[in-house]
Scaffold this active site. Structure first.
Site, PDB file in Angstrom:
ATOM      1  N   GLY A 102      67.122  62.585  -1.607  1.00  0.00           N
ATOM      2  CA  GLY A 102      68.358  62.961  -0.911  1.00  0.00           C
ATOM      3  C   GLY A 102      69.507  62.878  -1.900  1.00  0.00           C
ATOM      4  N   CYS A 103      70.722  62.689  -1.413  1.00  0.00           N
ATOM      5  CA  CYS A 103      71.901  62.649  -2.286  1.00  0.00           C
ATOM      6  C   CYS A 103      71.684  61.656  -3.435  1.00  0.00           C
ATOM      7  CB  CYS A 103      73.130  62.242  -1.470  1.00  0.00           C
ATOM      8  SG  CYS A 103      74.585  62.029  -2.513  1.00  0.00           S
ATOM      9  N   PHE A 104      71.848  62.139  -4.677  1.00  0.00           N
ATOM     10  CA  PHE A 104      71.498  61.278  -5.821  1.00  0.00           C
ATOM     11  C   PHE A 104      72.475  60.128  -6.041  1.00  0.00           C
ATOM     12  CE2 PHE A 104      72.865  64.966  -8.940  1.00  0.00           C
ATOM     13  CZ  PHE A 104      74.187  64.876  -8.496  1.00  0.00           C
ATOM     14  N   TRP A 105      73.628  60.163  -5.390  1.00  0.00           N
ATOM     15  CA  TRP A 105      74.539  59.011  -5.517  1.00  0.00           C
ATOM     16  C   TRP A 105      73.871  57.746  -4.954  1.00  0.00           C
ATOM     17  CZ3 TRP A 105      79.380  61.713  -2.936  1.00  0.00           C
ATOM     18  CH2 TRP A 105      79.885  62.679  -3.817  1.00  0.00           C
TER      19      TRP A 105
END
Ligand code: SME
Length: 301
Positions: A10-13
């Site tokens: 999912g969102c790499f952050w």
């Protein structure tokens, strides 16, 4: 010699922040994997037409953590049944995957995929593929949640707390073999970190669950097989999440303050030896994140 594995979660952050918290991980980098154009920008990948997945390159020290353990922990940070969607983010760039540049790690990783499939009772949609390409993301995406502690994160904050708890408990339990001592330390650490109303163990003894080490108000001594939430988790050999105890037929009220509950069986060599029972004074406290991480914790026992 450090090695690398690549995780799309999912969102790499959020995914990078998660891996940065794992002991044995030496370096992380967010980027784009397995797509079609050279050196893509975030904006290009965002169009969802390049084939890239937001991915984190994880460099780890194999003498401190195994690839299998990394994958096991990764699985506790994703929804492996959700296709092209994690949290609020959707699109093929948010698909989940494990990508490898060294096929010698495959047998170990396949074992974790098989264990995941047994746990969720279905085939995960998470990919397991060779890494085709990886382009590091722009500087502003690196260490994003360290630079922006209030920034968007698709993972629930409890994931980060459970990860810390799981790793600390693993270290604490090293060198102690007595099961009651291990349960006592586990109950104390969960209670201290997570501040639940009641956290403790019931041990299987002579066909009953008998009260074991716990933190919280006094509780009932014995629970019969199949009775209450604890006896049900024992009988069904699975985690039982009760979001409102008043709606669970046969719930045993040790305290009138308890409103929701989770019970996880401790299984050793295929036999339920105890259950971990946690109560909350609010309705709806526990969800799939609690279940997955408390199961990992019970595996340590
Ligand atoms: N509520 C549990 C009994 C144990 S107490 O919650 C500590 C049950 O229904 O099994």
């Amino acid at each position: 010699m450090n090695k690398s594995l690549f995780f799309a979660g999912g969102c790499f952050w959020g995914t990078e922040h998660f891996f940065k918290g794992i002991d044995g991980v030496v370096q992380t980098a967010p980027g784009y994997a397995n797509g079609s154009v050279d050196d893509p920008s975030y904006e290009q990948v965002y169009t969802d037409t390049t084939g890239y997945a937001e991915t984190v390159k994880v460099d780890y020290n194999p003498s401190r953590i195994s690839p299998g353990k990394l994958v096991k922990l990764f699985f506790a940070s994703i929804d492996p049944l959700s296709l092209n969607r994690q949290g609020h983010d959707c699109g093929t760039r948010y698909r989940t995957g494990v990508y490898y540049d060294d096929p010698s790690v495959l047998p170990e990783i396949r074992k974790e995929f098989a264990a995941l499939e047994r746990r969720i009772g279905a085939k995960p949609v998470t990919e397991l593929l060779p890494l085709q390409n990886f382009w590091p993301a722009e500087e502003r995406h690196r260490d994003y949640l360290d630079k922006n502690p209030e920034g968007y994160c698709h993972l629930p904050l409890s994931v980060f707390r459970y990860l810390r708890l799981y790793q600390d408990l693993g270290l604490m339990l090293e060198g102690e073999s007595d099961p009651v001592a291990r349960q006592a330390q586990t109950a104390a650490l969960i209670a201290e970190r997570m501040k639940f109303f009641w956290t403790g163990f019931y041990r299987v003894m002579n066909g009953h669950l008998v009260l074991g080490p716990f933190q919280g108000p006094p509780a009932c001594f014995r629970i019969a097989y199949g009775k209450g939430v604890c006896g049900t988790a024992w009988e069904q050999r699975r985690t039982v999440v009760v979001s409102d105890v008043e709606k669970f037929p046969g719930h045993i009220a040790c305290s009138s303050l308890s409103r929701s509950e989770i019970v996880v069986p401790v299984i050793r060599d295929g036999v339920v030896t105890a259950v971990l029972d946690i109560d909350s004074t609010s309705v709806g406290t526990f969800d799939g994140t609690d279940a997955v991480w408390l199961e990992l914790i019970c595996d340590l026992l």
